[in-house]
Motif scaffolding. Structure first.
Motif, PDB file in Angstrom:
ATOM      1  N   MET A  51       6.669 -18.909   3.279  1.00 36.67           N
ATOM      2  CA  MET A  51       6.650 -18.102   4.501  1.00 36.67           C
ATOM      3  C   MET A  51       5.248 -18.009   5.082  1.00 36.67           C
ATOM      4  N   GLY A  52       4.238 -18.193   4.244  1.00 32.44           N
ATOM      5  CA  GLY A  52       2.854 -18.196   4.709  1.00 32.44           C
ATOM      6  C   GLY A  52       2.529 -17.007   5.590  1.00 32.44           C
ATOM      7  N   ALA A  53       1.881 -17.263   6.707  1.00 31.66           N
ATOM      8  CA  ALA A  53       1.465 -16.199   7.624  1.00 31.66           C
ATOM      9  C   ALA A  53       2.643 -15.518   8.303  1.00 31.66           C
ATOM     10  N   ASP A  54       3.824 -16.123   8.269  1.00 33.88           N
ATOM     11  CA  ASP A  54       5.007 -15.534   8.896  1.00 33.88           C
ATOM     12  C   ASP A  54       5.668 -14.462   8.045  1.00 33.88           C
ATOM     13  N   ILE A  55       5.159 -14.219   6.849  1.00 34.29           N
ATOM     14  CA  ILE A  55       5.839 -13.283   5.957  1.00 34.29           C
ATOM     15  C   ILE A  55       5.917 -11.879   6.550  1.00 34.29           C
ATOM     16  N   MET A  56       4.868 -11.405   7.164  1.00 37.27           N
ATOM     17  CA  MET A  56       4.886 -10.039   7.683  1.00 37.27           C
ATOM     18  C   MET A  56       5.960  -9.854   8.757  1.00 37.27           C
ATOM     19  N   PRO A  57       5.933 -10.632   9.828  1.00 32.39           N
ATOM     20  CA  PRO A  57       6.966 -10.416  10.856  1.00 32.39           C
ATOM     21  C   PRO A  57       8.377 -10.759  10.371  1.00 32.39           C
ATOM     22  N   ARG A  58       8.504 -11.650   9.395  1.00 36.16           N
ATOM     23  CA  ARG A  58       9.837 -12.022   8.900  1.00 36.16           C
ATOM     24  C   ARG A  58      10.437 -10.971   7.980  1.00 36.16           C
ATOM     25  N   LEU A  59       9.604 -10.331   7.158  1.00 33.78           N
ATOM     26  CA  LEU A  59      10.147  -9.446   6.138  1.00 33.78           C
ATOM     27  C   LEU A  59       9.922  -7.959   6.374  1.00 33.78           C
ATOM     28  N   MET A  60       8.875  -7.591   7.086  1.00 31.86           N
ATOM     29  CA  MET A  60       8.579  -6.175   7.291  1.00 31.86           C
ATOM     30  C   MET A  60       9.469  -5.579   8.371  1.00 31.86           C
ATOM     31  N   HIS A  61       9.864  -4.335   8.163  1.00 31.19           N
ATOM     32  CA  HIS A  61      10.637  -3.633   9.181  1.00 31.19           C
ATOM     33  C   HIS A  61       9.746  -3.488  10.421  1.00 31.19           C
ATOM     34  N   PRO A  62      10.274  -3.786  11.605  1.00 29.61           N
ATOM     35  CA  PRO A  62       9.452  -3.744  12.826  1.00 29.61           C
ATOM     36  C   PRO A  62       8.757  -2.395  13.056  1.00 29.61           C
ATOM     37  N   LYS A  63       9.405  -1.294  12.666  1.00 30.72           N
ATOM     38  CA  LYS A  63       8.785   0.023  12.855  1.00 30.72           C
ATOM     39  C   LYS A  63       7.638   0.271  11.877  1.00 30.72           C
ATOM     40  N   ASP A  64       7.602  -0.486  10.777  1.00 31.95           N
ATOM     41  CA  ASP A  64       6.549  -0.306   9.781  1.00 31.95           C
ATOM     42  C   ASP A  64       5.346  -1.222  10.010  1.00 31.95           C
ATOM     43  N   LEU A  65       5.515  -2.282  10.786  1.00 28.79           N
ATOM     44  CA  LEU A  65       4.436  -3.257  10.982  1.00 28.79           C
ATOM     45  C   LEU A  65       3.128  -2.636  11.463  1.00 28.79           C
ATOM     46  N   PRO A  66       3.132  -1.744  12.466  1.00 30.16           N
ATOM     47  CA  PRO A  66       1.853  -1.160  12.893  1.00 30.16           C
ATOM     48  C   PRO A  66       1.132  -0.414  11.764  1.00 30.16           C
TER      49      PRO A  66
END
Length: 99
Positions: A51-66
């Motif tokens: 997943m490399g650099a895409d791991i955060m947007p792929r796996l993290m809940h959108p409300k938790d990303l910030p």
């Protein structure tokens, strides 16, 4: 006391009962995940690494990303010996959210 070699530390990390992954914030890639990732989230270690650099947007809940990205910024300013923790939701391979 005898010193512990890196192979023994790797075995401890691999069989720890907690999810452990290492994300390189400079290179923006995953460099390690233990078997618990598969047990708790349904992904193989290889899938997580790919997943490399895409791991955060792929796996993290959108409300938790910030909050997660703000946490990463704060971690950079920690002094030696200081720790920081953060709980966030991650998408299981079957689509449900896991804290």
């Amino acid at each position: 006391m005898d010193s512990v070699d890196s192979h023994e530390i790797g075995k401890i990390a691999e069989y720890a009962p907690n999810l452990i992954y290492v994300y390189d914030q400079v290179q923006h890639c995953n460099i390690y995940s233990n078997r618990c990732v598969g047990q708790k989230l349904g992904y193989s270690s290889e899938e997580v690494l790919q997943m490399g650099a895409d791991i955060m947007p792929r796996l993290m809940h959108p409300k938790d990303l910030p909050r997660v990205f703000a946490h990463f910024s704060n971690v950079r300013s920690l002094k030696d010996g200081e720790t920081a923790t953060l709980e966030y939701r991650v998408k299981h391979n079957d689509g449900h959210w896991v804290w």
